[in-house]
Design an enzyme around this catalytic site. Structure first.
Site, short mmCIF file in Angstrom:
data_model
loop_
_atom_site.label_atom_id
_atom_site.label_comp_id
_atom_site.label_asym_id
_atom_site.label_seq_id
_atom_site.Cartn_x
_atom_site.Cartn_y
_atom_site.Cartn_z
N GLY A 1 31.41 19.51 28.01
CA GLY A 1 31.19 19.69 26.58
C GLY A 1 31.55 18.47 25.76
N VAL B 1 34.34 17.44 24.84
CA VAL B 1 35.50 16.70 25.36
C VAL B 1 35.22 16.18 26.78
CG1 VAL B 1 37.89 16.94 26.12
CG2 VAL B 1 37.20 17.80 23.91
N ARG C 1 22.90 22.30 29.84
CA ARG C 1 23.78 21.20 29.44
C ARG C 1 23.78 20.10 30.49
NH1 ARG C 1 29.26 22.24 25.93
NH2 ARG C 1 28.15 21.68 24.05
N LEU D 1 40.87 13.25 20.63
CA LEU D 1 39.69 12.59 20.04
C LEU D 1 39.14 13.42 18.88
CD1 LEU D 1 36.78 14.14 20.81
CD2 LEU D 1 37.27 13.21 23.03
N LEU E 1 48.82 21.55 19.57
CA LEU E 1 48.59 22.55 18.51
C LEU E 1 49.17 22.07 17.18
CD1 LEU E 1 49.37 26.02 20.20
CD2 LEU E 1 47.16 24.95 19.80
N ALA F 1 47.50 21.34 13.55
CA ALA F 1 47.99 22.12 12.40
C ALA F 1 48.39 21.18 11.25
CB ALA F 1 49.18 22.98 12.83
N PHE F 2 49.05 20.07 11.57
CA PHE F 2 49.46 19.11 10.53
C PHE F 2 48.23 18.48 9.85
CE2 PHE F 2 54.09 17.70 10.63
CZ PHE F 2 54.55 18.92 11.12
N LEU F 3 47.23 18.12 10.66
CA LEU F 3 46.03 17.50 10.09
C LEU F 3 45.32 18.49 9.17
CD1 LEU F 3 44.72 15.63 13.26
CD2 LEU F 3 45.61 14.56 11.18
N CYS G 1 37.98 23.43 16.34
CA CYS G 1 39.39 23.51 16.75
C CYS G 1 40.43 23.83 15.67
CB CYS G 1 39.77 22.23 17.46
SG CYS G 1 38.83 22.05 18.99
P1 NAD Z 1 32.51 22.92 24.68
O1 NAD Z 1 32.19 24.34 24.42
O2 NAD Z 1 31.68 21.85 24.07
O3 NAD Z 1 32.47 22.66 26.28
C1 NAD Z 1 33.06 23.50 27.20
C2 NAD Z 1 32.14 23.59 28.43
O4 NAD Z 1 32.81 24.29 29.47
C3 NAD Z 1 30.84 24.36 28.18
O5 NAD Z 1 29.73 23.52 28.44
C4 NAD Z 1 30.92 25.55 29.15
O6 NAD Z 1 29.67 25.91 29.71
C5 NAD Z 1 31.85 25.02 30.22
N1 NAD Z 1 32.53 26.05 31.00
C6 NAD Z 1 33.22 27.13 30.57
N2 NAD Z 1 33.76 27.81 31.61
C7 NAD Z 1 33.39 27.15 32.73
C8 NAD Z 1 33.64 27.36 34.12
N3 NAD Z 1 34.41 28.36 34.55
N4 NAD Z 1 33.09 26.50 35.00
C9 NAD Z 1 32.33 25.47 34.58
N5 NAD Z 1 32.06 25.20 33.28
C10 NAD Z 1 32.59 26.04 32.37
O7 NAD Z 1 34.03 22.73 24.30
P2 NAD Z 1 34.76 21.37 23.83
O8 NAD Z 1 34.49 21.13 22.39
O9 NAD Z 1 34.46 20.31 24.83
O10 NAD Z 1 36.29 21.81 23.95
C11 NAD Z 1 36.90 21.98 25.20
C12 NAD Z 1 38.41 22.09 24.99
O11 NAD Z 1 38.90 20.86 24.45
C13 NAD Z 1 38.84 23.18 24.02
O12 NAD Z 1 40.05 23.73 24.48
C14 NAD Z 1 39.07 22.43 22.73
O13 NAD Z 1 40.05 23.07 21.92
C15 NAD Z 1 39.62 21.11 23.22
N6 NAD Z 1 39.36 19.96 22.33
C16 NAD Z 1 38.16 19.82 21.71
C17 NAD Z 1 37.91 18.69 20.91
C18 NAD Z 1 36.59 18.48 20.22
O14 NAD Z 1 36.50 17.54 19.45
N7 NAD Z 1 35.58 19.29 20.45
C19 NAD Z 1 38.91 17.71 20.79
C20 NAD Z 1 40.12 17.89 21.45
C21 NAD Z 1 40.33 19.01 22.22
C1 UGA Z 2 40.16 17.17 14.98
C2 UGA Z 2 41.36 16.21 15.12
O1 UGA Z 2 41.20 15.17 14.15
C3 UGA Z 2 41.40 15.61 16.52
O2 UGA Z 2 42.56 14.79 16.66
C4 UGA Z 2 41.47 16.75 17.54
O3 UGA Z 2 41.45 16.22 18.86
C5 UGA Z 2 40.28 17.66 17.36
O4 UGA Z 2 40.27 18.17 15.99
C6 UGA Z 2 40.31 18.87 18.23
O5 UGA Z 2 41.35 19.25 18.75
O6 UGA Z 2 39.22 19.44 18.35
P1 UGA Z 2 37.56 16.94 14.56
O7 UGA Z 2 37.63 18.40 14.29
O8 UGA Z 2 36.53 16.44 15.51
O9 UGA Z 2 38.96 16.43 15.15
O10 UGA Z 2 37.33 16.15 13.20
P2 UGA Z 2 38.28 15.74 11.97
O11 UGA Z 2 37.96 14.36 11.60
O12 UGA Z 2 39.70 16.06 12.22
O13 UGA Z 2 37.73 16.67 10.81
C7 UGA Z 2 37.94 18.07 10.83
C8 UGA Z 2 37.42 18.67 9.54
O14 UGA Z 2 38.27 18.30 8.44
C9 UGA Z 2 36.03 18.21 9.16
O15 UGA Z 2 35.30 19.31 8.63
C10 UGA Z 2 36.26 17.16 8.10
O16 UGA Z 2 35.20 16.99 7.21
C11 UGA Z 2 37.48 17.72 7.41
N1 UGA Z 2 38.28 16.68 6.73
C12 UGA Z 2 38.93 15.73 7.45
C13 UGA Z 2 38.36 16.70 5.35
O17 UGA Z 2 37.78 17.57 4.67
N2 UGA Z 2 39.12 15.73 4.73
C14 UGA Z 2 39.78 14.77 5.42
O18 UGA Z 2 40.44 13.92 4.79
C15 UGA Z 2 39.67 14.77 6.81
#
Ligand code: NAD
Ligand code: UGA
Length: 475
Positions: free
Chosen positions: A17, A19, A45, A176, A230, A234-236, A285
């Site tokens: 996904g 990440v 995907r 990220l 987490l 939460a802080f952001l 998230c």
């Molecule tokens: P996503 O939904 O984009 O991707 C997850 C993928 O996992 C999907 O493609 C799904 O099909 C696959 N999947 C689920 N169960 C599976 C299994 N048993 N075997 C194989 N594939 C499987 O999710 P994401 O945005 O990449 O987030 C993943 C995790 O990372 C979450 O816990 C999220 O909180 C965390 N995270 C996300 C971000 C972000 O910016 N999106 C940033 C930091 C952390």
């Molecule tokens: C956020 C965190 O910034 C990442 O560090 C973290 O890894 C990620 O969540 C996660 O765990 O998924 P992301 O959601 O991709 O990243 O994007 P951000 O830049 O944090 O923006 C989040 C939301 O807040 C957006 O809707 C953005 O428009 C909004 N935002 C951000 C504001 O309205 N004002 C700001 O000053 C900053």
């Protein structure tokens, strides 16, 4: 092995996904000697990741396609062969989705760990002799204990070569942000590794040392690592809700939220980052992680702490509602039958992700009020909008429609033509560069622009007939 530290030659990442894909692409680019297999249950995907045409990758991230072009089919592979790739790996990353539970115990707050649990079971079954399991997904504090229990109670304790299996679990949360993922991965503020097994920690540290300075790699116990992720989110999110609450005070007093953010943010103890007001935070998230934190606090009997963090989400919901109401009020109390151009559907700029986008809530409110929405976004797939808002209205005779509808437009001018209002919801750069005098000449008057991202510089607007509302100001 190097002094007992396992040498990682083969990585399997479960979850391709937002990440898993970019993270593994960067590791593959920085460590050409490691083979990396990203596996996913979602066939579409995987085939999109393998697409010849790099414009068809499943996610849009600046800089991603360039890295994929270099590493894919060299030492980076995408497939559905989950069991096989787990069995070949020295290290398995779990990078699957952890959304909020919708049913049962903790519904609406707790994270749904069914996908994480299923990964742990697959690793328990198919892994070889010694495997390091890395939590990349964001997880409730103490989830590593669940993963360990599953791995340790595996019924198949012997691998295919008849060797006894053993596991170490590490927490390595990802920080990220979408839209800047590649930069964040290449130049992280820090890499956090939590765990008990010192040799496993060193094995993972050695991978990051290929491009991250040692001073930026910090190690903690498992629970501090899980909780820190987490808390960081939460802080952001709290900062965004804080400035959004201030935006309403500014509108009521004549203060300008940008000036307040600059003045407050220049205090080095506070800082200017994450003080941009907007239509509320979106993305997959922030909301789910805070709700999860709230759930944990309630479970721990920390009711006041739970209430404190819950307010961050409440303000976010309120901000979206307040914007919808402002629009309706300013358009003479009704938007029924009025064409409204909605610029930006992604939850932030430079991503095609629409999860929890404020645009969905605001669009739903306006459709409920009978508006005819003309939606434009440079990267969002129209299928995602259909999933949110239902079928697209493709009729030509706009003003004959009796209920709220939406349609998608590739061209901004077409979306704006004949509209009573423009709402800017995503901070895409192309919206900053619009020639507003030209665009607004296409509208029906009296016309409004609702700028929720403060992308318009009022000085460049010479159209005196236009009404401009900018969030957090008295414009
Ligand atoms: P996503 O939904 O984009 O991707 C997850 C993928 O996992 C999907 O493609 C799904 O099909 C696959 N999947 C689920 N169960 C599976 C299994 N048993 N075997 C194989 N594939 C499987 O999710 P994401 O945005 O990449 O987030 C993943 C995790 O990372 C979450 O816990 C999220 O909180 C965390 N995270 C996300 C971000 C972000 O910016 N999106 C940033 C930091 C952390
Ligand atoms: C956020 C965190 O910034 C990442 O560090 C973290 O890894 C990620 O969540 C996660 O765990 O998924 P992301 O959601 O991709 O990243 O994007 P951000 O830049 O944090 O923006 C989040 C939301 O807040 C957006 O809707 C953005 O428009 C909004 N935002 C951000 C504001 O309205 N004002 C700001 O000053 C900053």
């Amino acid at each position: 092995m190097n002094g007992g530290v396992p040498l990682v030659k083969n990585i399997c990442c479960i979850g391709a996904g937002y990440v898993g894909g970019p993270t593994m692409a960067v590791i593959a680019a920085k460590c050409p000697e490691i083979t990396i297999n990203v596996v996913d249950v979602n066939q579409k995907r995987v085939s999109d990741w393998n697409s010849e045409d790099l414009a068809n990758l499943p996610i849009y991230e600046p800089g991603l396609s360039e890295i994929i072009e270099i590493a894919r089919n060299r030492n980076l592979f995408f497939s559905n062969e989950i069991a096989k790739k787990i069995s070949e790996a020295d290290m398995v990353f779990i990078s699957v989705n952890t959304p909020t539970k919708t049913k049962g115990l903790g519904a609406g707050l707790a994270s749904d760990l069914r996908w994480v649990e299923s990964c742990a079971r697959q690793v328990a079954e198919f892994a070889k002799e010694r495997t390091i399991v890395v939590e990349k997904s964001t997880l409730p504090v103490r989830t590593a204990q669940v993963i360990k229990s599953i791995l340790d109670s595996s019924t198949s304790k012997i691998d295919q070569d008849k060797k006894i299996k053993s596991f170490s679990v590490l927490s390595n949360p990802e920080f990220l942000s979408e839209g800047t993922a590649i930069d964040d991965l290449e130049f992280p503020d820090r890499v956090l590794i939590g765990g008990e097994d010192k040799l496993a920690i060193e094995a993972l540290t050695n991978i990051y040392l290929n491009w991250v300075p040692k001073t930026k790699i910090i190690t903690t116990n498992l629970w501090s690592s899980e909780l820190s992720k987490l808390i960081a989110n939460a802080f952001l999110a709290q900062r965004v809700s804080s400035i959004n609450s201030v935006s309403a005070i500014c509108e009521a007093t004549g203060a300008d939220v940008r000036e307040v953010a600059d003045a407050v943010g220049m205090d080095s103890r506070i800082g200017r980052n994450f003080l941009n007001t907007g239509p509320g935070f979106g993305g997959s998230c922030f909301k789910k992680d805070i709700l999860n934190l709230v759930y944990i606090c309630k479970y721990l009997g920390l009711e006041e702490v739970a209430n404190y963090w819950e307010k961050v989400v409440e303000i976010n919901t309120w901000q979206k509602k307040r914007i919808s109401q402002k629009i309706v009020q300013n358009l003479f109390g009704t938007v029924a039958g009025k064409k409204i151009a909605l610029l930006g559907y992604a939850f932030k700029a430079n991503t095609n992700d629409t999860r929890e986008t404020p645009a969905k809530t605001i669009a739903e409110d306006l459709i409920e009020e009978g508006a005819i929405l003309a939606i434009h976004d440079p990267k969002v797939d129209v299928v995602n909008i259909q999933n949110d808002l239902g079928p697209e209205y493709k009729g030509i005779d706009y003003y004959q429609v009796n209920n709220g509808v939406w349609s998608y437009y590739d061209v901004i001018e077409e979306a704006v033509k004949g509209a009573d209002a423009i709402i800017i919801l995503t901070d895409w750069d192309i919206y900053r560069r619009i020639n507003w005098d030209k665009i607004t000449s296409l509208m029906r008057y009296p016309a409004w622009i609702f700028d929720t991202r403060l992308v318009i510089n009022k000085e460049n607007l010479n159209n005196n007939n236009l009404n401009l509302w900018q969030l957090g100001t008295t414009n």
